[in-house]
Design a protein around this motif. Sequence first.
Motif, PDB file in Angstrom:
ATOM      1  N   PHE A  25       9.192 -34.609   8.879  1.00 38.28           N
ATOM      2  CA  PHE A  25       8.891 -33.395   9.638  1.00 38.28           C
ATOM      3  C   PHE A  25       8.746 -32.240   8.656  1.00 38.28           C
ATOM      4  O   PHE A  25       9.691 -31.523   8.345  1.00 38.28           O
ATOM      5  N   GLN A  26       7.531 -32.104   8.146  1.00 40.83           N
ATOM      6  CA  GLN A  26       7.186 -31.019   7.237  1.00 40.83           C
ATOM      7  C   GLN A  26       5.730 -30.640   7.485  1.00 40.83           C
ATOM      8  O   GLN A  26       4.952 -31.441   7.989  1.00 40.83           O
ATOM      9  N   GLU A  27       5.398 -29.404   7.141  1.00 40.41           N
ATOM     10  CA  GLU A  27       4.065 -28.891   7.455  1.00 40.41           C
ATOM     11  C   GLU A  27       2.942 -29.747   6.878  1.00 40.41           C
ATOM     12  O   GLU A  27       1.873 -29.844   7.484  1.00 40.41           O
ATOM     13  N   CYS A  31      -0.838 -32.602  10.541  1.00 39.51           N
ATOM     14  CA  CYS A  31      -2.129 -33.154  10.984  1.00 39.51           C
ATOM     15  C   CYS A  31      -2.075 -34.658  11.237  1.00 39.51           C
ATOM     16  O   CYS A  31      -3.055 -35.240  11.712  1.00 39.51           O
ATOM     17  N   VAL A  32      -0.949 -35.292  10.942  1.00 39.18           N
ATOM     18  CA  VAL A  32      -0.814 -36.728  11.175  1.00 39.18           C
ATOM     19  C   VAL A  32      -0.893 -36.988  12.678  1.00 39.18           C
ATOM     20  O   VAL A  32      -0.231 -36.325  13.471  1.00 39.18           O
ATOM     21  N   ALA A  38       0.545 -39.381  20.479  1.00 38.64           N
ATOM     22  CA  ALA A  38      -0.180 -39.112  21.732  1.00 38.64           C
ATOM     23  C   ALA A  38       0.741 -39.341  22.930  1.00 38.64           C
ATOM     24  O   ALA A  38       0.787 -38.522  23.855  1.00 38.64           O
ATOM     25  N   ASN A  39       1.481 -40.432  22.911  1.00 36.28           N
ATOM     26  CA  ASN A  39       2.417 -40.709  24.005  1.00 36.28           C
ATOM     27  C   ASN A  39       3.483 -39.621  24.124  1.00 36.28           C
ATOM     28  O   ASN A  39       3.827 -39.195  25.226  1.00 36.28           O
ATOM     29  N   LEU A  40       4.001 -39.174  22.985  1.00 37.39           N
ATOM     30  CA  LEU A  40       5.015 -38.115  23.009  1.00 37.39           C
ATOM     31  C   LEU A  40       4.429 -36.806  23.533  1.00 37.39           C
ATOM     32  O   LEU A  40       5.059 -36.125  24.350  1.00 37.39           O
ATOM     33  N   LEU A  41       3.234 -36.454  23.083  1.00 36.14           N
ATOM     34  CA  LEU A  41       2.611 -35.210  23.543  1.00 36.14           C
ATOM     35  C   LEU A  41       2.369 -35.253  25.051  1.00 36.14           C
ATOM     36  O   LEU A  41       2.634 -34.270  25.760  1.00 36.14           O
ATOM     37  N   LEU A  42       1.908 -36.381  25.543  1.00 35.82           N
ATOM     38  CA  LEU A  42       1.680 -36.521  26.985  1.00 35.82           C
ATOM     39  C   LEU A  42       2.988 -36.437  27.771  1.00 35.82           C
ATOM     40  O   LEU A  42       3.047 -35.827  28.844  1.00 35.82           O
ATOM     41  N   ARG A  43       4.033 -37.051  27.251  1.00 35.29           N
ATOM     42  CA  ARG A  43       5.338 -36.977  27.918  1.00 35.29           C
ATOM     43  C   ARG A  43       5.866 -35.555  27.962  1.00 35.29           C
ATOM     44  O   ARG A  43       6.361 -35.089  28.995  1.00 35.29           O
ATOM     45  N   ASN A 131      -1.183 -34.753  17.311  1.00 40.35           N
ATOM     46  CA  ASN A 131      -0.630 -34.740  15.960  1.00 40.35           C
ATOM     47  C   ASN A 131       0.802 -34.204  15.952  1.00 40.35           C
ATOM     48  O   ASN A 131       1.290 -33.658  16.946  1.00 40.35           O
ATOM     49  N   LEU A 132       1.449 -34.370  14.821  1.00 40.93           N
ATOM     50  CA  LEU A 132       2.854 -33.997  14.687  1.00 40.93           C
ATOM     51  C   LEU A 132       3.071 -32.507  14.958  1.00 40.93           C
ATOM     52  O   LEU A 132       4.039 -32.138  15.626  1.00 40.93           O
ATOM     53  N   GLY A 133       2.182 -31.659  14.462  1.00 41.92           N
ATOM     54  CA  GLY A 133       2.338 -30.223  14.690  1.00 41.92           C
ATOM     55  C   GLY A 133       2.345 -29.874  16.164  1.00 41.92           C
ATOM     56  O   GLY A 133       3.188 -29.090  16.630  1.00 41.92           O
ATOM     57  N   ASN A 134       1.420 -30.447  16.925  1.00 46.21           N
ATOM     58  CA  ASN A 134       1.378 -30.172  18.368  1.00 46.21           C
ATOM     59  C   ASN A 134       2.583 -30.754  19.089  1.00 46.21           C
ATOM     60  O   ASN A 134       3.113 -30.135  20.014  1.00 46.21           O
TER      61      ASN A 134
END
Length: 174
Positions: A25-27, A31-32, A38-43, A131-134
Amino acid sequence: MSWSSRDAFNALEDDLFALSRYIAFQEDNFCVYSLELANLLLRIGSEVEVFTKACMHGSCEDECNKKTNIHDYVSFWTSDNRFKPNIRIRLTSCDLLFSPWQSLESKERPPWWISYNSVKHNRLDAYRDANLGNVLNAAAGFFYLLLFKMEIFDFMRVAGSEPCRGLRLFRTVD
């Protein structure tokens, strides 16, 4: 036992802790993107919607029966003068700071919310938005809504303070 938004956040925290074993978890890694992200962002986006609708329903019966969107959610949260769109959230495992609701100050939708909707409605073309940032910004946004609704800011205001029982991943900074 009922499934609460806090339970959902605790499960999300567990998944993010596990993810941090594979993606730092670093800047540099914001962009990864991946199917798991995707599953985490949707949840997370879904939980923000469910939580907000439940809060809206609790304050006004008519709100529950109409179709709502991000503009309704923003109006609901920002109608309370205590809501701070510019609040900064610190990821406890590192020195990353997030301001997931800051775009509301300029009447814009949060970038992570736009990405959530892109992935939700057009997954193939918007895969890179997962992505990780989002994901981290969305999780910080969900965290803030939980804190705001639970009115426990005083327990977490100082970055070095002990975490609120059951919330381990983030702290408020200001």
